[in-house]
Motif scaffolding. Sequence first.
Motif, PDB file in Angstrom:
ATOM      1  N   GLY A  72      -0.870   2.624   8.727  1.00  0.00           N
ATOM      2  CA  GLY A  72       0.572   2.445   8.555  1.00  0.00           C
ATOM      3  C   GLY A  72       0.920   1.053   8.054  1.00  0.00           C
ATOM      4  N   LEU A  73       0.297   0.031   8.631  1.00  0.00           N
ATOM      5  CA  LEU A  73       0.564  -1.338   8.213  1.00  0.00           C
ATOM      6  C   LEU A  73       0.061  -1.585   6.793  1.00  0.00           C
ATOM      7  N   MET A  74      -1.133  -1.114   6.476  1.00  0.00           N
ATOM      8  CA  MET A  74      -1.663  -1.302   5.128  1.00  0.00           C
ATOM      9  C   MET A  74      -0.792  -0.597   4.091  1.00  0.00           C
ATOM     10  N   ARG A  75      -0.379   0.613   4.405  1.00  0.00           N
ATOM     11  CA  ARG A  75       0.444   1.392   3.475  1.00  0.00           C
ATOM     12  C   ARG A  75       1.751   0.665   3.187  1.00  0.00           C
ATOM     13  N   GLU A  76       2.385   0.164   4.225  1.00  0.00           N
ATOM     14  CA  GLU A  76       3.651  -0.560   4.049  1.00  0.00           C
ATOM     15  C   GLU A  76       3.446  -1.872   3.294  1.00  0.00           C
ATOM     16  N   ALA A  77       2.378  -2.592   3.615  1.00  0.00           N
ATOM     17  CA  ALA A  77       2.106  -3.863   2.943  1.00  0.00           C
ATOM     18  C   ALA A  77       1.865  -3.662   1.454  1.00  0.00           C
ATOM     19  N   VAL A  78       1.092  -2.653   1.110  1.00  0.00           N
ATOM     20  CA  VAL A  78       0.812  -2.352  -0.300  1.00  0.00           C
ATOM     21  C   VAL A  78       2.106  -1.978  -1.019  1.00  0.00           C
ATOM     22  N   PHE A  79       2.909  -1.146  -0.387  1.00  0.00           N
ATOM     23  CA  PHE A  79       4.191  -0.738  -0.975  1.00  0.00           C
ATOM     24  C   PHE A  79       5.094  -1.961  -1.197  1.00  0.00           C
ATOM     25  N   ILE A  80       5.236  -2.794  -0.180  1.00  0.00           N
ATOM     26  CA  ILE A  80       6.120  -3.956  -0.247  1.00  0.00           C
ATOM     27  C   ILE A  80       5.669  -4.937  -1.330  1.00  0.00           C
ATOM     28  N   LEU A  81       4.393  -5.285  -1.340  1.00  0.00           N
ATOM     29  CA  LEU A  81       3.926  -6.309  -2.275  1.00  0.00           C
ATOM     30  C   LEU A  81       3.835  -5.803  -3.705  1.00  0.00           C
ATOM     31  N   ASN A  82       3.628  -4.498  -3.903  1.00  0.00           N
ATOM     32  CA  ASN A  82       3.695  -3.951  -5.257  1.00  0.00           C
ATOM     33  C   ASN A  82       5.127  -3.966  -5.764  1.00  0.00           C
ATOM     34  N   ASN A  83       6.049  -3.566  -4.926  1.00  0.00           N
ATOM     35  CA  ASN A  83       7.451  -3.570  -5.343  1.00  0.00           C
ATOM     36  C   ASN A  83       7.983  -4.988  -5.528  1.00  0.00           C
ATOM     37  N   ALA A  84       7.437  -5.940  -4.787  1.00  0.00           N
ATOM     38  CA  ALA A  84       7.798  -7.341  -4.989  1.00  0.00           C
ATOM     39  C   ALA A  84       7.371  -7.780  -6.395  1.00  0.00           C
ATOM     40  N   TYR A  85       6.185  -7.386  -6.808  1.00  0.00           N
ATOM     41  CA  TYR A  85       5.710  -7.714  -8.154  1.00  0.00           C
ATOM     42  C   TYR A  85       6.600  -7.065  -9.211  1.00  0.00           C
ATOM     43  N   ALA A  86       6.921  -5.799  -9.014  1.00  0.00           N
ATOM     44  CA  ALA A  86       7.765  -5.089  -9.982  1.00  0.00           C
ATOM     45  C   ALA A  86       9.149  -5.720 -10.066  1.00  0.00           C
ATOM     46  N   ASP A  87       9.714  -6.109  -8.937  1.00  0.00           N
ATOM     47  CA  ASP A  87      11.014  -6.788  -8.931  1.00  0.00           C
ATOM     48  C   ASP A  87      10.934  -8.114  -9.681  1.00  0.00           C
ATOM     49  N   TYR A  88       9.860  -8.867  -9.429  1.00  0.00           N
ATOM     50  CA  TYR A  88       9.666 -10.149 -10.107  1.00  0.00           C
ATOM     51  C   TYR A  88       9.611  -9.939 -11.625  1.00  0.00           C
ATOM     52  N   MET A  89       8.820  -8.995 -12.052  1.00  0.00           N
ATOM     53  CA  MET A  89       8.669  -8.750 -13.490  1.00  0.00           C
ATOM     54  C   MET A  89       9.987  -8.325 -14.125  1.00  0.00           C
ATOM     55  N   LYS A  90      10.759  -7.515 -13.429  1.00  0.00           N
ATOM     56  CA  LYS A  90      12.040  -7.068 -13.966  1.00  0.00           C
ATOM     57  C   LYS A  90      13.029  -8.231 -14.048  1.00  0.00           C
ATOM     58  N   GLU A  91      13.122  -9.025 -12.986  1.00  0.00           N
ATOM     59  CA  GLU A  91      14.075 -10.134 -12.935  1.00  0.00           C
ATOM     60  C   GLU A  91      13.738 -11.264 -13.891  1.00  0.00           C
ATOM     61  N   TRP A  92      12.475 -11.663 -13.931  1.00  0.00           N
ATOM     62  CA  TRP A  92      12.100 -12.869 -14.657  1.00  0.00           C
ATOM     63  C   TRP A  92      11.512 -12.610 -16.040  1.00  0.00           C
ATOM     64  N   GLU A  93      10.902 -11.457 -16.229  1.00  0.00           N
ATOM     65  CA  GLU A  93      10.272 -11.167 -17.512  1.00  0.00           C
ATOM     66  C   GLU A  93      10.982 -10.048 -18.268  1.00  0.00           C
ATOM     67  N   GLY A  94      11.926  -9.377 -17.610  1.00  0.00           N
ATOM     68  CA  GLY A  94      12.635  -8.269 -18.244  1.00  0.00           C
ATOM     69  C   GLY A  94      11.736  -7.082 -18.542  1.00  0.00           C
ATOM     70  N   GLU A  95      10.679  -6.953 -17.770  1.00  0.00           N
ATOM     71  CA  GLU A  95       9.674  -5.926 -18.022  1.00  0.00           C
ATOM     72  C   GLU A  95       9.597  -4.944 -16.860  1.00  0.00           C
ATOM     73  N   GLU A  96       9.561  -3.667 -17.187  1.00  0.00           N
ATOM     74  CA  GLU A  96       9.356  -2.625 -16.177  1.00  0.00           C
ATOM     75  C   GLU A  96       7.855  -2.382 -16.037  1.00  0.00           C
ATOM     76  N   VAL A  97       7.368  -2.437 -14.828  1.00  0.00           N
ATOM     77  CA  VAL A  97       5.948  -2.204 -14.559  1.00  0.00           C
ATOM     78  C   VAL A  97       5.834  -1.092 -13.517  1.00  0.00           C
ATOM     79  N   PRO A  98       4.650  -0.480 -13.392  1.00  0.00           N
ATOM     80  CA  PRO A  98       4.491   0.615 -12.424  1.00  0.00           C
ATOM     81  C   PRO A  98       4.792   0.179 -10.990  1.00  0.00           C
ATOM     82  N   ARG A  99       5.565   1.029 -10.312  1.00  0.00           N
ATOM     83  CA  ARG A  99       5.900   0.835  -8.900  1.00  0.00           C
ATOM     84  C   ARG A  99       5.292   1.973  -8.091  1.00  0.00           C
ATOM     85  N   LEU A 100       4.705   1.625  -6.974  1.00  0.00           N
ATOM     86  CA  LEU A 100       4.247   2.651  -6.038  1.00  0.00           C
ATOM     87  C   LEU A 100       5.439   3.136  -5.226  1.00  0.00           C
TER      88      LEU A 100
END
Length: 121
Positions: free
Chosen positions: A46-74
């Motif tokens: 449960g903890l690993m699943r949530e951590a992977v979800f959170i940190l992947n979506n953090a990367y996707a948010d970063y890319m969208k906000e700062w690079e204007g790029e859509e990347v794969p989200r889990l």
Amino acid sequence: MIIHGKDYRFAGTVEGIERLGKICPGGDINAMDGFLETATVSESIGLMREAVFILNNAYADYMKEWEGEEVPRLTQGQTKSLTLPVLQGAMTEAMKSMRADAQAEMEITAKKNEVSPPEEN
């Protein structure tokens, strides 16, 4: 990390680390490794699943906000359907990325606060 043909990446953004801290035992990210070693299978998955979800979506948010790029989200559903070895691999990558991002931020902050000797004329 390539999962089902897509490159999913991870980042330790401010929001990502904040959200991760909220799900860690005692709110302490540094205690996560110890917890995963002693937790039940269900708790650790449960903890690993949530951590992977959170940190992947953090990367996707970063890319969208700062690079204007859509990347794969889990999605939550995708994290639930991963095999255990893939989840463990994603967790390793996610934590490595988070720690690298946190270290880079500390180095940047330290450099900003350094005092330079006066320039000679």
